[in-house]
Scaffold this motif. Structure first.
Motif, PDB file in Angstrom:
ATOM      1  N   PRO A   3      24.289  38.527  31.346  1.00 26.41           N
ATOM      2  CA  PRO A   3      24.082  38.313  32.784  1.00 26.41           C
ATOM      3  C   PRO A   3      25.311  38.673  33.621  1.00 26.41           C
ATOM      4  O   PRO A   3      25.189  39.010  34.799  1.00 26.41           O
ATOM      5  N   LEU A   4      26.495  38.616  33.011  1.00 27.37           N
ATOM      6  CA  LEU A   4      27.717  38.933  33.749  1.00 27.37           C
ATOM      7  C   LEU A   4      27.759  40.408  34.143  1.00 27.37           C
ATOM      8  O   LEU A   4      28.260  40.759  35.211  1.00 27.37           O
ATOM      9  N   ASN A  54      27.821  43.004  42.376  1.00 27.45           N
ATOM     10  CA  ASN A  54      29.086  42.756  43.074  1.00 27.45           C
ATOM     11  C   ASN A  54      29.732  44.074  43.508  1.00 27.45           C
ATOM     12  O   ASN A  54      30.210  44.198  44.641  1.00 27.45           O
ATOM     13  N   SER A  55      29.747  45.042  42.600  1.00 24.49           N
ATOM     14  CA  SER A  55      30.339  46.344  42.919  1.00 24.49           C
ATOM     15  C   SER A  55      29.571  47.036  44.036  1.00 24.49           C
ATOM     16  O   SER A  55      30.169  47.635  44.936  1.00 24.49           O
ATOM     17  N   ASN A 106      43.397  32.460  52.975  1.00 27.26           N
ATOM     18  CA  ASN A 106      42.345  31.813  52.178  1.00 27.26           C
ATOM     19  C   ASN A 106      41.296  32.812  51.679  1.00 27.26           C
ATOM     20  O   ASN A 106      40.103  32.518  51.643  1.00 27.26           O
ATOM     21  N   LEU A 107      41.762  33.987  51.288  1.00 31.40           N
ATOM     22  CA  LEU A 107      40.853  35.025  50.806  1.00 31.40           C
ATOM     23  C   LEU A 107      40.870  35.170  49.291  1.00 31.40           C
ATOM     24  O   LEU A 107      40.103  35.960  48.747  1.00 31.40           O
ATOM     25  N   LEU A 108      41.739  34.411  48.613  1.00 28.92           N
ATOM     26  CA  LEU A 108      41.773  34.509  47.155  1.00 28.92           C
ATOM     27  C   LEU A 108      40.446  34.051  46.566  1.00 28.92           C
ATOM     28  O   LEU A 108      39.830  33.097  47.031  1.00 28.92           O
ATOM     29  N   ASN A 109      40.011  34.761  45.538  1.00 28.02           N
ATOM     30  CA  ASN A 109      38.760  34.459  44.848  1.00 28.02           C
ATOM     31  C   ASN A 109      37.531  34.645  45.734  1.00 28.02           C
ATOM     32  O   ASN A 109      36.520  33.956  45.579  1.00 28.02           O
ATOM     33  N   PRO A 141      34.772  34.894  37.191  1.00 33.27           N
ATOM     34  CA  PRO A 141      34.095  36.022  36.533  1.00 33.27           C
ATOM     35  C   PRO A 141      32.792  36.436  37.207  1.00 33.27           C
ATOM     36  O   PRO A 141      32.401  37.603  37.135  1.00 33.27           O
ATOM     37  N   THR A 142      32.115  35.497  37.866  1.00 34.84           N
ATOM     38  CA  THR A 142      30.851  35.851  38.518  1.00 34.84           C
ATOM     39  C   THR A 142      31.055  36.715  39.760  1.00 34.84           C
ATOM     40  O   THR A 142      30.086  37.257  40.305  1.00 34.84           O
ATOM     41  N   LYS A 143      32.290  36.809  40.234  1.00 35.49           N
ATOM     42  CA  LYS A 143      32.584  37.632  41.420  1.00 35.49           C
ATOM     43  C   LYS A 143      33.297  38.930  41.063  1.00 35.49           C
ATOM     44  O   LYS A 143      33.636  39.703  41.943  1.00 35.49           O
TER      45      LYS A 143
END
Length: 203
Positions: free
Chosen positions: A44-45, A52-53, A111-114, A196-198
């Motif tokens: 699923p990842l 995501n891409s 606050n844009l990390l992750n 990992p989901t992002k």
């Protein structure tokens, strides 16, 4: 150009035990099988990363084009106080890029990390591409803009109805450059995104 791509496609559609039978110029699978795709898509990842891409590429490219185009229009076709200073600063940014530590601290403060924003907003305007588009905008005859102003057109109408349609070749080129850049995003995604989901597909 096509043969190497077709060769890779043929390998992916061949039975794993018979891939070694395929030569470098072979474009027909050896024993047709979808097992490779079944294994990949069962994770699923991988599927999530593909979307995501696509999201990062599509949104990032549109944002890049919009911001680059409006900035190029302001700098190329308008005079304002401090314009030369702005151009000097842009050239300085292009020549002296900030360090990775500086970028990371900025992303943290914003606050844009992750988040997807950390890889979408990075270089939202590429200064080199900005100057390319400015040159296209400067090539538009002044007579066309003067006629539009006489007919009551404001900056927004001139930008959307005259500048953008006349600059389609440049915009298409920049869309390709920006799109490839976002699709190939790997290095900064590994630094800014820990979930990992992002992750984009390349990570």
């Amino acid at each position: 150009i096509l043969i190497p791509l077709l060769n890779i496609l043929a390998m992916s559609l061949s039975e794993p035990s018979r891939v070694n039978e395929l030569s470098g110029l072979g474009v027909l699978p050896k024993g047709f099988s979808f097992i490779n795709y079944e294994i990949i898509l069962s994770n699923p990842l991988i599927v999530k990363s593909l979307f995501n891409s696509l999201f990062i590429t599509i949104v990032g490219t549109f944002l890049n084009l919009f911001l680059t185009a409006i900035t190029a229009y302001v700098l190329a076709r308008n005079e304002f106080v401090g314009k030369k200073i702005v151009l000097i600063l842009l050239i300085a940014i292009m020549v002296f890029e900030p360090s990775m530590i500086t970028e990371y601290l900025l992303m943290k403060d914003l606050n844009l990390l992750n988040t997807y924003g950390s890889v979408i907003l990075y270089k939202a305007i590429n200064v080199y591409y900005l100057f390319i588009l400015m040159r296209f905008f400067q090539e538009v005859p002044d007579s066309i803009l003067e006629a539009a102003k006489m007919d009551g057109a404001g900056h927004f109408r001139i930008f959307t109805k005259i500048m953008l349609p006349l600059s389609k070749p440049a915009l298409a080129t920049l869309a390709l450059f920006y799109g490839v850049y976002h699709w190939n995003e790997y290095f900064r995604a590994t630094i800014y995104i820990t979930d990992p989901t992002k992750w984009p597909l390349q990570v």
